[in-house]
Design a protein around this motif. Structure first.
Motif, PDB file in Angstrom:
ATOM      1  N   ASP A 195     103.782  92.119  25.268  1.00  0.00           N
ATOM      2  CA  ASP A 195     103.855  93.489  24.762  1.00  0.00           C
ATOM      3  C   ASP A 195     105.311  93.926  24.952  1.00  0.00           C
ATOM      4  N   SER A 196     106.149  93.617  23.969  1.00  0.00           N
ATOM      5  CA  SER A 196     107.589  93.861  24.173  1.00  0.00           C
ATOM      6  C   SER A 196     107.903  95.353  24.235  1.00  0.00           C
ATOM      7  N   GLY A 197     107.074  96.188  23.573  1.00  0.00           N
ATOM      8  CA  GLY A 197     107.299  97.634  23.638  1.00  0.00           C
ATOM      9  C   GLY A 197     107.238  98.121  25.081  1.00  0.00           C
ATOM     10  N   TYR A 213     110.615  97.972  26.725  1.00  0.00           N
ATOM     11  CA  TYR A 213     111.501  99.083  26.361  1.00  0.00           C
ATOM     12  C   TYR A 213     111.037 100.385  27.014  1.00  0.00           C
ATOM     13  N   ARG A 214     109.721 100.559  27.118  1.00  0.00           N
ATOM     14  CA  ARG A 214     109.192 101.743  27.788  1.00  0.00           C
ATOM     15  C   ARG A 214     109.579 101.727  29.278  1.00  0.00           C
ATOM     16  N   LEU A 215     109.494 100.547  29.913  1.00  0.00           N
ATOM     17  CA  LEU A 215     109.866 100.428  31.321  1.00  0.00           C
ATOM     18  C   LEU A 215     111.353 100.722  31.517  1.00  0.00           C
ATOM     19  N   ALA A 257     111.803 105.213  25.100  1.00  0.00           N
ATOM     20  CA  ALA A 257     111.900 103.784  24.755  1.00  0.00           C
ATOM     21  C   ALA A 257     112.620 103.610  23.418  1.00  0.00           C
ATOM     22  N   SER A 258     112.241 104.449  22.464  1.00  0.00           N
ATOM     23  CA  SER A 258     112.839 104.351  21.136  1.00  0.00           C
ATOM     24  C   SER A 258     114.338 104.639  21.207  1.00  0.00           C
ATOM     25  N   GLN A 259     114.742 105.537  22.124  1.00  0.00           N
ATOM     26  CA  GLN A 259     116.175 105.843  22.263  1.00  0.00           C
ATOM     27  C   GLN A 259     116.946 104.695  22.909  1.00  0.00           C
ATOM     28  N   VAL A 260     116.427 104.173  24.031  1.00  0.00           N
ATOM     29  CA  VAL A 260     117.172 103.085  24.691  1.00  0.00           C
ATOM     30  C   VAL A 260     117.131 101.805  23.847  1.00  0.00           C
ATOM     31  N   ALA A 261     116.103 101.704  22.987  1.00  0.00           N
ATOM     32  CA  ALA A 261     115.985 100.500  22.149  1.00  0.00           C
ATOM     33  C   ALA A 261     117.101 100.402  21.108  1.00  0.00           C
ATOM     34  N   THR A 262     117.873 101.504  20.932  1.00  0.00           N
ATOM     35  CA  THR A 262     118.997 101.446  19.985  1.00  0.00           C
ATOM     36  C   THR A 262     120.234 100.807  20.626  1.00  0.00           C
ATOM     37  N   LEU A 275     121.190  96.568  25.866  1.00  0.00           N
ATOM     38  CA  LEU A 275     119.849  96.529  26.461  1.00  0.00           C
ATOM     39  C   LEU A 275     119.009  95.470  25.748  1.00  0.00           C
ATOM     40  N   ARG A 276     119.092  95.436  24.430  1.00  0.00           N
ATOM     41  CA  ARG A 276     118.290  94.462  23.670  1.00  0.00           C
ATOM     42  C   ARG A 276     118.664  93.046  24.108  1.00  0.00           C
ATOM     43  N   GLU A 277     119.959  92.842  24.299  1.00  0.00           N
ATOM     44  CA  GLU A 277     120.450  91.535  24.744  1.00  0.00           C
ATOM     45  C   GLU A 277     119.902  91.217  26.149  1.00  0.00           C
ATOM     46  N   GLY A 285     105.656  93.493  18.757  1.00  0.00           N
ATOM     47  CA  GLY A 285     106.865  94.320  18.859  1.00  0.00           C
ATOM     48  C   GLY A 285     107.407  94.809  17.543  1.00  0.00           C
ATOM     49  N   ARG A 286     108.744  94.873  17.471  1.00  0.00           N
ATOM     50  CA  ARG A 286     109.418  95.343  16.260  1.00  0.00           C
ATOM     51  C   ARG A 286     110.297  94.246  15.676  1.00  0.00           C
ATOM     52  N   ASP A 287     110.787  93.364  16.564  1.00  0.00           N
ATOM     53  CA  ASP A 287     111.747  92.336  16.132  1.00  0.00           C
ATOM     54  C   ASP A 287     111.336  90.948  16.608  1.00  0.00           C
ATOM     55  N   MET A 288     110.032  90.760  16.806  1.00  0.00           N
ATOM     56  CA  MET A 288     109.554  89.463  17.309  1.00  0.00           C
ATOM     57  C   MET A 288     109.880  88.346  16.312  1.00  0.00           C
ATOM     58  N   GLU A 290     109.865 110.700  13.205  1.00  0.00           N
ATOM     59  CA  GLU A 290     111.217 110.635  13.781  1.00  0.00           C
ATOM     60  C   GLU A 290     111.448 109.269  14.439  1.00  0.00           C
ATOM     61  N   ARG A 291     110.421 108.807  15.152  1.00  0.00           N
ATOM     62  CA  ARG A 291     110.531 107.509  15.835  1.00  0.00           C
ATOM     63  C   ARG A 291     110.652 106.381  14.794  1.00  0.00           C
ATOM     64  N   ASP A 292     109.869 106.482  13.727  1.00  0.00           N
ATOM     65  CA  ASP A 292     109.948 105.485  12.644  1.00  0.00           C
ATOM     66  C   ASP A 292     111.372 105.402  12.109  1.00  0.00           C
ATOM     67  N   ARG A 294     114.198 106.368  13.534  1.00  0.00           N
ATOM     68  CA  ARG A 294     115.151 105.819  14.500  1.00  0.00           C
ATOM     69  C   ARG A 294     114.994 104.297  14.608  1.00  0.00           C
ATOM     70  N   ASP A 295     113.751 103.830  14.653  1.00  0.00           N
ATOM     71  CA  ASP A 295     113.502 102.388  14.788  1.00  0.00           C
ATOM     72  C   ASP A 295     113.981 101.625  13.548  1.00  0.00           C
ATOM     73  N   ALA A 296     113.835 102.264  12.375  1.00  0.00           N
ATOM     74  CA  ALA A 296     114.180 101.561  11.130  1.00  0.00           C
ATOM     75  C   ALA A 296     115.667 101.628  10.818  1.00  0.00           C
ATOM     76  N   GLU A 297     116.341 102.678  11.333  1.00  0.00           N
ATOM     77  CA  GLU A 297     117.742 102.873  10.938  1.00  0.00           C
ATOM     78  C   GLU A 297     118.737 102.336  11.946  1.00  0.00           C
ATOM     79  N   ARG A 298     118.277 101.922  13.138  1.00  0.00           N
ATOM     80  CA  ARG A 298     119.255 101.490  14.144  1.00  0.00           C
ATOM     81  C   ARG A 298     119.990 100.244  13.654  1.00  0.00           C
ATOM     82  N   ALA A 299     121.214 100.107  14.185  1.00  0.00           N
ATOM     83  CA  ALA A 299     122.079  99.032  13.687  1.00  0.00           C
ATOM     84  C   ALA A 299     121.582  97.649  14.123  1.00  0.00           C
TER      85      ALA A 299
HETATM   86  O1   DC Z   1     105.367  99.439  20.524  1.00  0.00           O
HETATM   87  P1   DC Z   1     105.749 100.601  21.420  1.00  0.00           P
HETATM   88  O2   DC Z   1     105.350 101.944  20.870  1.00  0.00           O
HETATM   89  O3   DC Z   1     105.265 100.422  22.832  1.00  0.00           O
HETATM   90  O4   DC Z   1     107.361 100.582  21.492  1.00  0.00           O
HETATM   91  C1   DC Z   1     108.099 101.606  22.108  1.00  0.00           C
HETATM   92  C2   DC Z   1     109.506 101.675  21.521  1.00  0.00           C
HETATM   93  O5   DC Z   1     110.225 100.495  21.892  1.00  0.00           O
HETATM   94  C3   DC Z   1     109.565 101.740  20.006  1.00  0.00           C
HETATM   95  O6   DC Z   1     109.781 103.057  19.533  1.00  0.00           O
HETATM   96  C4   DC Z   1     110.733 100.886  19.620  1.00  0.00           C
HETATM   97  C5   DC Z   1     111.021 100.040  20.819  1.00  0.00           C
HETATM   98  N1   DC Z   1     110.755  98.613  20.605  1.00  0.00           N
HETATM   99  C6   DC Z   1     111.762  97.863  20.043  1.00  0.00           C
HETATM  100  O7   DC Z   1     112.807  98.389  19.687  1.00  0.00           O
HETATM  101  N2   DC Z   1     111.603  96.512  19.906  1.00  0.00           N
HETATM  102  C7   DC Z   1     110.456  95.922  20.269  1.00  0.00           C
HETATM  103  N3   DC Z   1     110.332  94.606  20.123  1.00  0.00           N
HETATM  104  C8   DC Z   1     109.398  96.691  20.809  1.00  0.00           C
HETATM  105  C9   DC Z   1     109.570  98.043  20.963  1.00  0.00           C
END
Ligand code: DC
Length: 245
Positions: A36-38, A41-43, A102-107, A111-113, A132-135, A182-184, A186-191
């Protein structure tokens, strides 16, 4: 890539698409591990907020996340348990505030690295279902099956609203819809690693589907993509998994 011979099923999509429920049911059905990769990011967001770090302090948040003591205990209860430095934070990381953090730090690219190695370490025999989002795009680009699960933003907000209500959390549906949109965005537009379907992913729109129908489709695709799967795969887990969330 270490463990590259271990099969991976990547399940990506926006919040509320049902990924979590479907990933859990499919992993249980296949007897595979679950990432559960989300939750990672939440942690990271929760730990940063507790430490008083700004959520855009890239080096601070990445440094903190690299050293976090995280334990996933999948055997504890139907949804498992998540421990941060020994404390059970399973509920705390599920709040809307934690999702937004989580959505903010995920940009933050650093951190992603910092979380890449932790995520890849979940790849263990007999297989991994990665949610996740980028599995499929970044973490496991060689996944044998990539599924992009989606649903209309209205339906996703409705599901989240119902789920929160069941937990006794009172949030207005319009406010939830606004936050989700808003979260969508941010998640879709991040670099870095933006949320989008990979060209080689199979897209499934769950707006008008039940959990069992989605799980059955994913299992059928898995049976075709991973010929070595145990016989019996390809039908939904018994008992049903309730509403998509
Ligand atoms: O799936 P979730 O709602 O638990 O994810 C929380 C946030 O973490 C989501 O807004 C974007 C980020 N996320 C991400 O950037 N990449 C992932 N692989 C999983 C989550």
């Amino acid at each position: 890539m270490p463990g590259a011979e271990v099969p991976v099923l990547a399940l990506d999509g926006p919040g509320g698409s049902g990924k979590g429920t479907v990933a859990r049911a499919v992993a249980r059905r296949l007897g595979w591990h679950l990432l559960d990769s989300g939750a990672l990011y939440r942690l990271a967001g929760l730990a940063a907020a507790r430490k008083g770090l700004a959520l855009d302090d890239e080096q601070g948040v990445a440094g903190l996340a690299a050293g976090l003591d995280i334990v996933f205990d999948p055997g504890a209860g139907p949804e498992g348990r998540v421990l941060l430095a020994g404390e059970d934070v399973s509920q705390a990381i599920r709040s809307e505030a934690a999702g937004q953090a989580a959505s903010q730090v995920a940009t933050l690219p650093a951190l992603r690295e910092a979380l890449l190695g932790r995520q890849r370490a979940f790849r263990r025999a007999p297989g991994l279902v990665a949610d996740g989002r980028d599995m499929g795009s970044v973490v496991f680009p060689d996944a044998g099956l990539k599924v992009f699960l989606t649903a209309s933003v209205e339906e996703r907000a409705r599901r989240r609203h119902k789920q929160l209500k069941q937990k006794g959390i009172d949030v207005s549906l319009p406010a939830l819809l606004k936050d989700m949109a808003e979260r969508d965005r941010r998640d879709a537009e991040r670099a870095v690693a933006p949320l989008r379907a990979c060209p080689d992913a199979r897209t499934l729109d769950s707006t008008d589907m039940s959990v069992d129908e989605v799980v059955a489709d994913v299992l059928a695709w898995a049976a075709a993509a991973f010929p070595g799967l145990a016989p019996g795969s390809g039908s939904p887990a018994p008992g049903g998994a309730g509403e998509l969330s």
